[in-house]
Design a protein around this motif. Structure first.
Motif, PDB file in Angstrom:
ATOM      1  N   ARG A  68       0.831  -1.206   0.000  1.00  0.00           N
ATOM      2  CA  ARG A  68       0.000   0.000   0.000  1.00  0.00           C
ATOM      3  C   ARG A  68       0.865   1.256   0.000  1.00  0.00           C
ATOM      4  O   ARG A  68       0.598   2.209  -0.728  1.00  0.00           O
ATOM      5  CB  ARG A  68      -0.937  -0.008   1.213  1.00  0.00           C
ATOM      6  N   ARG A  69       1.917   1.254   0.818  1.00  0.00           N
ATOM      7  CA  ARG A  69       2.790   2.428   0.878  1.00  0.00           C
ATOM      8  C   ARG A  69       3.581   2.612  -0.406  1.00  0.00           C
ATOM      9  O   ARG A  69       3.813   3.740  -0.843  1.00  0.00           O
ATOM     10  CB  ARG A  69       3.716   2.316   2.090  1.00  0.00           C
ATOM     11  N   THR A 107       1.123   4.129  -2.928  1.00  0.00           N
ATOM     12  CA  THR A 107       0.887   5.539  -2.627  1.00  0.00           C
ATOM     13  C   THR A 107       2.086   6.386  -2.998  1.00  0.00           C
ATOM     14  O   THR A 107       1.966   7.454  -3.605  1.00  0.00           O
ATOM     15  CB  THR A 107       0.563   5.713  -1.122  1.00  0.00           C
TER      16      THR A 107
END
Length: 199
Positions: free
Chosen positions: A185-186, A189
């Motif tokens: 997820r990071r 992003t």
């Protein structure tokens, strides 16, 4: 820098991927066979070097931590109990040694060496595009914690399953899965933000 008990040969590593071969090899290392240790060192040098570089991102430290890892293997070979694959055991040692070096703050002034993590592309346009994508990926990886980088490295670059990653990192399988979720997820992003900055 701690010296290993043998002269290091940095030629192309020879594969020791058959379990029976590795079991015999580590048994010989446990019996203090220096030739066996040299074979083991050559077999794991390239894989450990790339793992440590991606995890630590401090090229000046990689050789020292790799040597420390193999010194532990030499000293502790008798304690290897075959509960996991030999590669899992060795990577677990490398992971712990890298975290120790990072906690000590070794090489904090060292710059990231992302050039060592890129693959060459064909043609100047393709090479430039691949370099830009590689830079973005490496910048996104650099923003992750060492634990999250380790999960990505061990899973995607080294090909370990979650259970093996858990053994290497000494944590439950569910923790590995959670770290993988947050790391992905990071990364997503961060990559989206980098692409927006470029455009």
């Amino acid at each position: 820098m701690t010296h290993l008990p043998t002269t290091r040969e940095q030629g192309a590593p020879r594969s020791a991927d058959k379990p029976d071969d590795e079991a015999a090899l580590i048994a010989r290392v446990a019996a203090r066979d220096q030739a066996a240790f040299e074979s083991l060192y050559r077999a794991y040098y390239a894989k450990l070097w790339h793992f440590l570089l991606r995890l630590m991102r401090r090229p000046a430290l990689v050789e020292d931590v790799l040597d420390e890892t193999m010194l532990v293997v030499w000293r502790k070979a008798r304690t290897y109990n075959h509960a996991s694959k030999l590669s899992t055991w060795i990577f677990a040692i490398a992971y712990r040694q890298s975290l120790k070096a990072l906690r000590r703050g070794d090489g904090l002034l060292e710059h990231d060496d992302t050039d060592n993590l890129r693959s060459p592309a064909q043609g100047p346009d393709g090479e430039l595009q691949q370099q830009q994508v590689g830079d973005q990926v490496q910048a996104a990886l650099a923003a992750l914690s060492a634990e999250h980088r380790a999960v990505i490295e061990l899973t995607y670059y080294q090909g370990y399953a979650c259970r093996e990653v858990a053994a290497i990192m000494h944590c439950p399988v569910d923790t590995v899965k959670t770290r993988m979720f947050y790391a992905r997820r990071r990364l997503k992003t961060r990559l989206l933000a980098l692409r927006e900055d470029v455009s």
